[in-house]
Design an enzyme around this catalytic site. Structure first.
Site, PDB file in Angstrom:
ATOM      1  CD  GLU A  47      -2.233   1.268   2.870  1.00  0.00           C
ATOM      2  OE1 GLU A  47      -2.003   0.515   3.704  1.00  0.00           O
ATOM      3  OE2 GLU A  47      -3.016   1.961   2.978  1.00  0.00           O
ATOM      4  CE  LYS A 127      -7.173   1.286   3.677  1.00  0.00           C
ATOM      5  NZ  LYS A 127      -5.853   2.308   3.885  1.00  0.00           N
ATOM      6  CD  GLU A 146      -5.348   4.806   5.257  1.00  0.00           C
ATOM      7  OE1 GLU A 146      -5.904   4.160   4.314  1.00  0.00           O
ATOM      8  OE2 GLU A 146      -5.333   4.333   6.654  1.00  0.00           O
ATOM      9  CG  ASN A 197       1.996   1.759   4.901  1.00  0.00           C
ATOM     10  OD1 ASN A 197       3.505   1.540   4.978  1.00  0.00           O
ATOM     11  ND2 ASN A 197       1.707   1.415   3.651  1.00  0.00           N
TER      12      ASN A 197
END
Ligand code: CDV
Length: 310
Positions: A47, A127, A146, A197
């Site tokens: 990622e 994602k 994120e 990650n």
């Protein structure tokens, strides 16, 4: 007739903020060359491969944020990766931060792509399960923003005809959700490529820290077994910008067994020769969806959910 695909899980050690794209791409090219020596058809990168894991910082300057994104793929900086892969006749899967322009709007996604051996991009995934938070939480030792920097992916969980099989992708936190694999399982997926990650420390639930390795493996093994598919899990490991993260890249067979695994937490290629037909016996027996799944019953339960809310 059996269909074999030799895949390399290209674990990356830490990528610090000071590392340039050029330096990172050199490391990726080294992985490709080793992959070629080891007989790979396909090399899978983690990622957000091209930079440090930037959602750990709260940033407000859009230009500073956008410096972590790719507005085109390939770009001048990533072209050497595409060129070398094509020269070697190798495919790859690459995770990166995507800056897209759709219907006159700029959008940002946490994305991965499949590139075939001729250098063509044949699959894209964005994602869906974005973890973390959207606002600055200064009480955390580091951020996980994120939800601030990316939109939820808008492509679903597609499965692509590539490398002679049915190949799907998901990214990091997606691997913890059974529906990720099941949506692809319903499309007869044979191999799921997934980069991650994962900091060892989980700020909202530090009591989970000691289980980080177990939860990683558990999720991927369950997803593989319950859908009769290979799962290729590829980490960015080591201590990045002072934050230790999970390595433990692994390749899981459709039986749910881990068949290959990283030994360290730096750059390391984990290789396995995968029989793409190995999932067939699971798909024909225990997990024969057409025969044993009961979607009407699931729907009934979901419709009654009001009574079940905690
Ligand atoms: N990059 C991620 O999605 N990381 C999450 C962490 C935050 C738990 C993961 O599921 O590994």
């Amino acid at each position: 007739m059996t269909r074999f695909l030799t895949v390399g899980a290209a674990q990356m050690g830490p990528i610090q903020r000071s590392h340039s794209r050029r330096e990172v791409v050199e490391r990726l090219v080294a992985h490709l060359r080793e992959g070629k020596r080891m007989g790979c058809d396909l090399v899978v990168f983690p990622e957000l491969t091209l930079t440090t894991f930037f959602p750990r910082w709260y940033m407000t300057d859009q230009a500073e944020i956008d410096a972590f994104f790719e507005a085109e793929m390939p770009s001048n900086e990533t072209a050497p990766l595409f060129n070398e892969a094509k020269r070697l006749g190798l495919g790859f899967c690459l995770g990166y931060a995507e800056l897209a322009r759709e219907n006159g709007r700029v959008r940002r996604f946490n994305t991965s792509i499949i590139v075939e051996r001729d250098g063509q991009v044949v699959g894209k995934y964005r994602k869906v399960h974005l973890p973390g938070h959207a606002e600055h939480e200064p009480q955390r030792p580091f951020q996980h923003l994120e939800k601030r920097y990316f939109e939820v992916g808008n492509l679903g969980f597609p499965v692509f005809k590539a490398f002679g099989g049915n190949i799907g992708m998901c990214i990091c936190n997606d691997r913890r959700w059974p529906e990720t694999y099941r949506v692809m399982g319903l499309q007869n997926v044979e191999m799921v490529l997934l980069g991650y990650n994962t900091p060892i420390h989980n700020a909202p639930a530090p009591d989970h820290d000691e289980h980080t390795w177990f939860h990683n493996q558990l999720s991927m093994q369950a997803g593989a077994y319950q859908n009769g598919t290979w799962v290729v899990g590829v980490a960015k490991g080591g201590t990045e910008e002072g934050i230790p993260s999970l390595a433990d890249s692994m390749i899981v067979a459709p039986s749910g067994k881990v068949v290959a695994r990283a030994g360290g937490d730096g750059d390391e290629l984990v290789v396995h020769r995968c029989d793409l037909d190995a999932g067939q016996s699971y798909k024909r027996s225990t997990f024969n969806f057409a025969v044993h799944r009961q979607p009407d019953q699931y729907r009934m339960i979901v419709e009654r959910k009001g009574a079940m809310d905690p």
